[in-house]
Design a protein around this motif. Structure first.
Motif, PDB file in Angstrom:
ATOM      1  N   ILE A 127       0.627  -6.720   0.457  1.00 45.40           N
ATOM      2  CA  ILE A 127      -0.760  -6.368  -0.530  1.00 45.40           C
ATOM      3  C   ILE A 127      -0.374  -6.063  -1.870  1.00 45.40           C
ATOM      4  O   ILE A 127      -0.863  -7.132  -2.741  1.00 45.40           O
ATOM      5  N   LYS A 128       0.562  -6.087  -2.248  1.00 52.22           N
ATOM      6  CA  LYS A 128       0.710  -5.513  -4.017  1.00 52.22           C
ATOM      7  C   LYS A 128       2.089  -6.624  -4.175  1.00 52.22           C
ATOM      8  O   LYS A 128       1.801  -7.497  -5.503  1.00 52.22           O
ATOM      9  N   GLU A 129       2.975  -7.476  -3.479  1.00 48.03           N
ATOM     10  CA  GLU A 129       3.967  -7.454  -3.863  1.00 48.03           C
ATOM     11  C   GLU A 129       3.061  -9.131  -3.836  1.00 48.03           C
ATOM     12  O   GLU A 129       3.591  -9.798  -4.657  1.00 48.03           O
ATOM     13  N   LYS A 130       2.837  -9.629  -1.988  1.00 47.39           N
ATOM     14  CA  LYS A 130       2.973 -11.005  -1.676  1.00 47.39           C
ATOM     15  C   LYS A 130       1.923 -11.539  -2.457  1.00 47.39           C
ATOM     16  O   LYS A 130       1.445 -12.835  -2.996  1.00 47.39           O
ATOM     17  N   TYR A 145       3.499   3.480   9.169  1.00 42.79           N
ATOM     18  CA  TYR A 145       3.619   2.221  10.277  1.00 42.79           C
ATOM     19  C   TYR A 145       2.856   1.454   9.178  1.00 42.79           C
ATOM     20  O   TYR A 145       2.651  -0.208   9.618  1.00 42.79           O
ATOM     21  N   LEU A 146       2.211   1.529   8.430  1.00 42.73           N
ATOM     22  CA  LEU A 146       1.820   0.352   7.549  1.00 42.73           C
ATOM     23  C   LEU A 146       2.057  -0.038   6.548  1.00 42.73           C
ATOM     24  O   LEU A 146       1.552  -1.352   5.239  1.00 42.73           O
ATOM     25  N   ASN A 147       3.222   1.134   5.770  1.00 46.32           N
ATOM     26  CA  ASN A 147       3.993   0.625   5.019  1.00 46.32           C
ATOM     27  C   ASN A 147       4.127  -0.680   4.925  1.00 46.32           C
ATOM     28  O   ASN A 147       4.390  -1.496   3.139  1.00 46.32           O
ATOM     29  N   SER A 148       4.952  -1.918   5.651  1.00 45.75           N
ATOM     30  CA  SER A 148       5.023  -3.203   5.411  1.00 45.75           C
ATOM     31  C   SER A 148       3.811  -4.236   4.475  1.00 45.75           C
ATOM     32  O   SER A 148       3.791  -4.813   4.010  1.00 45.75           O
ATOM     33  N   LEU A 149       2.147  -3.415   5.060  1.00 48.45           N
ATOM     34  CA  LEU A 149       1.356  -3.960   4.678  1.00 48.45           C
ATOM     35  C   LEU A 149       1.054  -3.804   2.887  1.00 48.45           C
ATOM     36  O   LEU A 149       0.902  -4.347   2.408  1.00 48.45           O
ATOM     37  N   ASP A 150       0.983  -2.789   3.230  1.00 52.32           N
ATOM     38  CA  ASP A 150       1.274  -1.904   1.715  1.00 52.32           C
ATOM     39  C   ASP A 150       1.858  -3.064   0.449  1.00 52.32           C
ATOM     40  O   ASP A 150       1.433  -3.282   0.055  1.00 52.32           O
ATOM     41  N   HIS A 151       3.553  -3.202   0.833  1.00 62.83           N
ATOM     42  CA  HIS A 151       4.298  -3.876  -0.009  1.00 62.83           C
ATOM     43  C   HIS A 151       3.907  -5.501  -0.275  1.00 62.83           C
ATOM     44  O   HIS A 151       3.477  -6.069  -0.766  1.00 62.83           O
TER      45      HIS A 151
END
Length: 373
Positions: A246-249, A238-244
């Motif tokens: 934080i890492k990418e944006k 569910y928080l996979n989009s948040l992980d990306h």
């Protein structure tokens, strides 16, 4: 390509059942299932083949240790199907899409990998600067606030088989049944009555009753069943989009997430403040909020993560038991003795705590030093 028909398989049903048997402590329900094992397997197979499976009622329990929480236990039929769906549909589809820093409940990662990443990041950062800051975030009542519609929308972006979506939707929406909250309320009130009649002092009674009353209830269209294997993989996804994000944006290189508890390291505290504001905005799109444990601090002052206190002194990274954990262990040690040290052996062996263990056995508090090793 993963498809629904992958789980309509006697061999996989039997394999999952054997794994469940090995992990189940209470054998009574296994004995009952074994008496008609093959007819039970046929029933499960037919439910999956005909696509007529519907999740049945949970057995709901109130757990007291290490803290008050609700566990929702499935009957054996539901558990087998839940494991089959998780192992042969969800994990193969979701696992490749997760970043390495998302460590909870994953094969080859987990708590030990999270500890390794924290130590590794701190050692790398110390070579660059003496000033390291940490943004520690914790999501408020995470499992209870996961939005079903948002989760299903995310799943539909990566799963094209509608039969897979249908069986997952059946499982996650099982928390919306009226009996769930009624049973949680009954268990909470029963425990409150026991506390009121107990010999505890007034202050302890108020503290325990407050904790019980703060146990969340499920809202319609929200929350995952606590205890299901599907819930574990869906919660980390569910928080996979948040992980990306934080890492990418946000371009955060040093980041670790364990379920709903995550940390960001950076040498600039102002940039972490900016990150915090952006994370709040991103979480709002998932209908989630951060709780009061969220803070930015200097690593040299120590910080709590994964249940441990991490401390950097003289270019060395120390991992110590947290104050709350020491308090819990000390309290239970008084009642149950050395058996508690065996239960917490995994926790204690990861950190420097020889003085703390010695103080327990000698029934006295250790002398406070700069670092309690």
């Amino acid at each position: 390509m993963i498809k629904y028909e992958d789980i309509v398989d006697y061999y996989k049903i039997n394999l999952v059942y054997k794994k469940i048997c090995m992990a189940t402590k209470h054998k009574k329900k296994l004995v009952k299932f074994e008496l008609s094992k093959f007819s039970n397997f046929i029933h499960i197979y037919k439910l999956l083949e005909n696509k007529t499976y519907k999740h049945t009622k949970y057995n709901i329990f109130l757990i007291k240790y290490p803290k008050y929480r609700i566990i929702m236990s499935e009957n054996l039929f539901d558990k087998i199907i839940n494991h089959v769906v998780s192992l042969y549909l969800l994990f193969p589809i979701i696992e490749p899409r997760l970043i390495d820093m998302n460590v909870a409940t994953r094969v080859g990662r987990g708590l030990d990998h999270g500890v390794y990443l924290v130590k590794n990041y701190l050692q790398k950062l110390q070579k660059k600067t003496n000033d390291i800051y940490v943004l520690k975030c914790d999501i408020s009542k995470y499992f209870y606030n996961i939005d079903h519609d948002i989760l299903l929308k995310k799943l539909k972006l990566i799963i094209w088989d509608l039969d897979i979506i249908k069986i997952i939707e059946n499982i996650i929406t099982s928390t919306s049944e009226d009996y769930v909250n009624k049973e949680i309320e009954r268990l909470v009130q029963k425990e409150i009555e026991l506390i009121k009649r107990s010999n505890r002092n007034f202050k302890d009674k108020i503290e325990l009753i407050t904790k019980l009353e703060n146990i969340p209830r499920y809202k319609k269209g929200k929350g995952l069943p606590i205890g299901n294997m599907t819930s574990q993989i869906l919660a980390i996804f569910y928080l996979n989009s948040l992980d990306h994000f934080i890492k990418e944006k946000l371009q955060i290189k040093y980041y670790v997430r364990y379920m709903d508890d995550f940390i960001l390291f950076h040498e600039n505290p102002n940039y972490l403040k900016y990150c915090l504001d952006e994370i709040k905005k991103e979480l709002s799109t998932l209908k989630l909020t951060l709780n009061k444990k969220t803070e930015i601090s200097k690593v040299g002052n120590g910080f709590i993560f994964l249940g441990y206190r991490f401390l950097v002194k003289n270019k060395k990274v120390y991992m110590l038991p947290s104050k709350n954990m020491k308090k819990k262990i000390r309290k239970r040690y008084k009642k149950e003795g050395n058996i508690i040290l065996e239960r917490y052996n995994g926790y204690l062996k990861r950190c420097k705590c020889s003085q703390f263990v010695y103080s327990l056995k000698c029934n006295k508090k250790p002398k406070e030093k700069n670092i309690s090793l």
